[in-house]
Design an enzyme around this catalytic site. Structure first.
Site, PDB file in Angstrom:
ATOM      1  CG  LEU A 168     -82.970 -72.917 110.126  1.00  0.00           C
ATOM      2  CD1 LEU A 168     -83.731 -72.892 111.436  1.00  0.00           C
ATOM      3  CD2 LEU A 168     -83.335 -71.728 109.256  1.00  0.00           C
TER       4      LEU A 168
ATOM      5  CG  HIS B 194     -74.559 -69.520 109.990  1.00  0.00           C
ATOM      6  ND1 HIS B 194     -75.170 -69.888 111.170  1.00  0.00           N
ATOM      7  CD2 HIS B 194     -74.933 -68.240 109.760  1.00  0.00           C
ATOM      8  CE1 HIS B 194     -75.874 -68.873 111.629  1.00  0.00           C
ATOM      9  NE2 HIS B 194     -75.750 -67.857 110.793  1.00  0.00           N
TER      10      HIS B 194
ATOM     11  CG  ASP C  28     -73.798 -97.248  99.173  1.00  0.00           C
ATOM     12  OD1 ASP C  28     -74.797 -97.873  98.774  1.00  0.00           O
ATOM     13  OD2 ASP C  28     -72.994 -96.685  98.408  1.00  0.00           O
TER      14      ASP C  28
END
Length: 161
Positions: free
Chosen positions: A76, A78, A128
């Site tokens: 949802l 934009h 990571d």
């Protein structure tokens, strides 16, 4: 005053907010993630002694890329034409790094989610890059620090660094 959730219609169904009638204004947001690790790991980051290469450059690029891809990750949201994304990395002490992500644009909707996504993915990338030497790294306190622009105006966190 209680505000309603803008991503729910009158029946409670999720929907994308229609921003077509909103005014174009300059909007900015700053979000932060804190990453805590062993002092040895932080020293290796600063000195460039990790096997995956330049950790901080990779973290910056990851944060920028993530902010640009927010609408692909968060339902949802934009798709936005960001005019600026900046990722700042600050060593706070012997075991903590602060990642700040600043996003801005001139548009019809805010950039809070882009700043939060940028800070979050930058922190995940740091993990990571360093997990081979420190699996105990902790990502914490990811939050919006401030936003400016739009109908609701300016807002700042109470504990804004």
């Amino acid at each position: 005053m209680t505000q309603s959730l803008t991503h729910l219609d009158a029946k409670g169904n999720a929907h994308m907010v229609d921003v077509s009638d909103k005014a174009i204004t300059k909007r900015t947001a700053i979000a932060r993630s804190l990453v805590v690790m062993s002092p040895t790991t932080l020293t290796k980051i600063i000195e460039g002694g990790l096997p995956k290469g330049d950790v901080l450059a990779t973290v910056r690029i990851a944060g920028i890329q993530a902010a640009k891809k927010t609408s692909d990750l968060i339902p949802l949201c934009h798709p936005l034409m960001l005019s600026k994304v900046e990722v700042e990395i600050n060593v706070l002490d012997t075991e903590s790094i602060e990642i700040l992500c600043r996003c801005s644009l001139s548009g019809k909707t805010g950039v809070e989610m882009e700043a939060l996504t940028g800070a979050s993915v930058a922190a995940l990338t740091l993990y990571d890059m360093c997990k081979a030497v420190d699996k105990g790294i902790v990502i914490k306190d990811t939050k919006l620090l401030e936003k400016q622009g739009g109908k609701s105006g300016s807002w700042s966190s109470d504990d804004n660094h």
